[in-house]
Motif scaffolding. Structure first.
Motif, PDB file in Angstrom:
ATOM      1  N   ARG A  12      44.027  43.355  49.846  1.00 57.28           N
ATOM      2  CA  ARG A  12      42.786  43.230  50.629  1.00 57.28           C
ATOM      3  C   ARG A  12      41.564  43.763  49.888  1.00 57.28           C
ATOM      4  O   ARG A  12      40.448  43.467  50.263  1.00 57.28           O
ATOM      5  CB  ARG A  12      42.926  43.959  51.961  1.00 57.28           C
ATOM      6  CG  ARG A  12      43.823  43.256  52.961  1.00 57.28           C
ATOM      7  CD  ARG A  12      43.689  43.856  54.351  1.00 57.28           C
ATOM      8  NE  ARG A  12      44.006  45.272  54.404  1.00 57.28           N
ATOM      9  CZ  ARG A  12      45.201  45.780  54.654  1.00 57.28           C
ATOM     10  NH1 ARG A  12      46.216  44.979  54.855  1.00 57.28           N
ATOM     11  NH2 ARG A  12      45.390  47.069  54.688  1.00 57.28           N
ATOM     12  N   LYS A  13      41.766  44.564  48.860  1.00 49.93           N
ATOM     13  CA  LYS A  13      40.652  45.172  48.133  1.00 49.93           C
ATOM     14  C   LYS A  13      40.051  44.183  47.131  1.00 49.93           C
ATOM     15  O   LYS A  13      40.761  43.376  46.545  1.00 49.93           O
ATOM     16  CB  LYS A  13      41.115  46.424  47.391  1.00 49.93           C
ATOM     17  CG  LYS A  13      41.497  47.571  48.312  1.00 49.93           C
ATOM     18  CD  LYS A  13      41.848  48.802  47.506  1.00 49.93           C
ATOM     19  CE  LYS A  13      42.240  49.961  48.381  1.00 49.93           C
ATOM     20  NZ  LYS A  13      41.195  50.444  49.260  1.00 49.93           N
ATOM     21  N   SER A  14      38.732  44.301  46.930  1.00 46.30           N
ATOM     22  CA  SER A  14      38.079  43.512  45.891  1.00 46.30           C
ATOM     23  C   SER A  14      38.489  44.078  44.530  1.00 46.30           C
ATOM     24  O   SER A  14      39.041  45.175  44.445  1.00 46.30           O
ATOM     25  CB  SER A  14      36.558  43.583  46.047  1.00 46.30           C
ATOM     26  OG  SER A  14      36.101  44.895  45.717  1.00 46.30           O
ATOM     27  N   ASP A  15      38.183  43.344  43.481  1.00 43.73           N
ATOM     28  CA  ASP A  15      38.517  43.819  42.136  1.00 43.73           C
ATOM     29  C   ASP A  15      37.821  45.149  41.857  1.00 43.73           C
ATOM     30  O   ASP A  15      38.422  46.057  41.287  1.00 43.73           O
ATOM     31  CB  ASP A  15      38.128  42.788  41.086  1.00 43.73           C
ATOM     32  CG  ASP A  15      38.957  41.517  41.184  1.00 43.73           C
ATOM     33  OD1 ASP A  15      40.038  41.558  41.811  1.00 43.73           O
ATOM     34  OD2 ASP A  15      38.526  40.495  40.642  1.00 43.73           O
ATOM     35  N   LYS A  16      36.574  45.253  42.255  1.00 46.08           N
ATOM     36  CA  LYS A  16      35.819  46.483  42.036  1.00 46.08           C
ATOM     37  C   LYS A  16      36.441  47.642  42.822  1.00 46.08           C
ATOM     38  O   LYS A  16      36.615  48.738  42.289  1.00 46.08           O
ATOM     39  CB  LYS A  16      34.363  46.294  42.448  1.00 46.08           C
ATOM     40  CG  LYS A  16      33.496  47.491  42.188  1.00 46.08           C
ATOM     41  CD  LYS A  16      32.056  47.234  42.563  1.00 46.08           C
ATOM     42  CE  LYS A  16      31.224  48.481  42.313  1.00 46.08           C
ATOM     43  NZ  LYS A  16      29.833  48.292  42.665  1.00 46.08           N
ATOM     44  N   GLU A  17      36.765  47.402  44.082  1.00 46.54           N
ATOM     45  CA  GLU A  17      37.396  48.445  44.902  1.00 46.54           C
ATOM     46  C   GLU A  17      38.745  48.861  44.319  1.00 46.54           C
ATOM     47  O   GLU A  17      39.080  50.047  44.299  1.00 46.54           O
ATOM     48  CB  GLU A  17      37.606  47.945  46.333  1.00 46.54           C
ATOM     49  CG  GLU A  17      36.345  47.781  47.127  1.00 46.54           C
ATOM     50  CD  GLU A  17      36.587  47.084  48.466  1.00 46.54           C
ATOM     51  OE1 GLU A  17      35.896  47.450  49.424  1.00 46.54           O
ATOM     52  OE2 GLU A  17      37.454  46.184  48.537  1.00 46.54           O
ATOM     53  N   LEU A  18      39.481  47.902  43.828  1.00 48.00           N
ATOM     54  CA  LEU A  18      40.796  48.198  43.270  1.00 48.00           C
ATOM     55  C   LEU A  18      40.669  48.996  41.971  1.00 48.00           C
ATOM     56  O   LEU A  18      41.466  49.899  41.730  1.00 48.00           O
ATOM     57  CB  LEU A  18      41.580  46.911  43.039  1.00 48.00           C
ATOM     58  CG  LEU A  18      43.069  47.054  42.778  1.00 48.00           C
ATOM     59  CD1 LEU A  18      43.756  47.922  43.820  1.00 48.00           C
ATOM     60  CD2 LEU A  18      43.723  45.695  42.715  1.00 48.00           C
ATOM     61  N   ALA A  22      42.332  52.606  41.550  1.00 54.01           N
ATOM     62  CA  ALA A  22      43.221  52.922  40.431  1.00 54.01           C
ATOM     63  C   ALA A  22      42.744  54.168  39.687  1.00 54.01           C
ATOM     64  O   ALA A  22      43.563  54.995  39.273  1.00 54.01           O
ATOM     65  CB  ALA A  22      43.316  51.731  39.484  1.00 54.01           C
ATOM     66  N   LYS A  23      41.427  54.308  39.537  1.00 57.19           N
ATOM     67  CA  LYS A  23      40.882  55.485  38.849  1.00 57.19           C
ATOM     68  C   LYS A  23      41.263  56.777  39.550  1.00 57.19           C
ATOM     69  O   LYS A  23      41.490  57.791  38.894  1.00 57.19           O
ATOM     70  CB  LYS A  23      39.358  55.405  38.773  1.00 57.19           C
ATOM     71  CG  LYS A  23      38.838  54.627  37.623  1.00 57.19           C
ATOM     72  CD  LYS A  23      37.319  54.771  37.580  1.00 57.19           C
ATOM     73  CE  LYS A  23      36.695  53.685  36.766  1.00 57.19           C
ATOM     74  NZ  LYS A  23      35.241  53.745  36.804  1.00 57.19           N
TER      75      LYS A  23
END
Length: 81
Positions: A12-18, A22-23
């Motif tokens: 459900r997360k956008s690439d930026k959110e993901l 991950a960070k």
């Protein structure tokens, strides 16, 4: 949180959110890497929890991230590497 819920949340997360997510777990992934890894999420099987990630999927991850980064990422889950 169970694995299926985690996979669902990640999807459900956008690439930026993901990338930000991950960070927080000290897993630096670029948006390009995330975009390439996303299709592998659809092949996730709960059986991997017991048996480990299949060799062909590990090879795909390694092709995307490189050997060192794959080992760092999956090394957090000892039985997979």
């Amino acid at each position: 949180m169970d694995y299926l819920s985690l996979i669902s949340e990640i999807n459900r997360k956008s690439d930026k959110e993901l990338a930000e997510y991950a960070k927080t777990y000290q897993i630096p992934l670029s948006k390009k890497e995330i975009q390439k890894l996303r299709p592998l999420l659809s092949s996730f099987s709960i059986s991997w929890v017991l048996t480990g990630i299949p060799e062909n999927v590990l090879n795909e991850i390694e092709n995307i991230l490189g050997k060192k980064k794959t080992k760092e990422l999956l090394g957090k889950y000892g039985k997979y590497i």
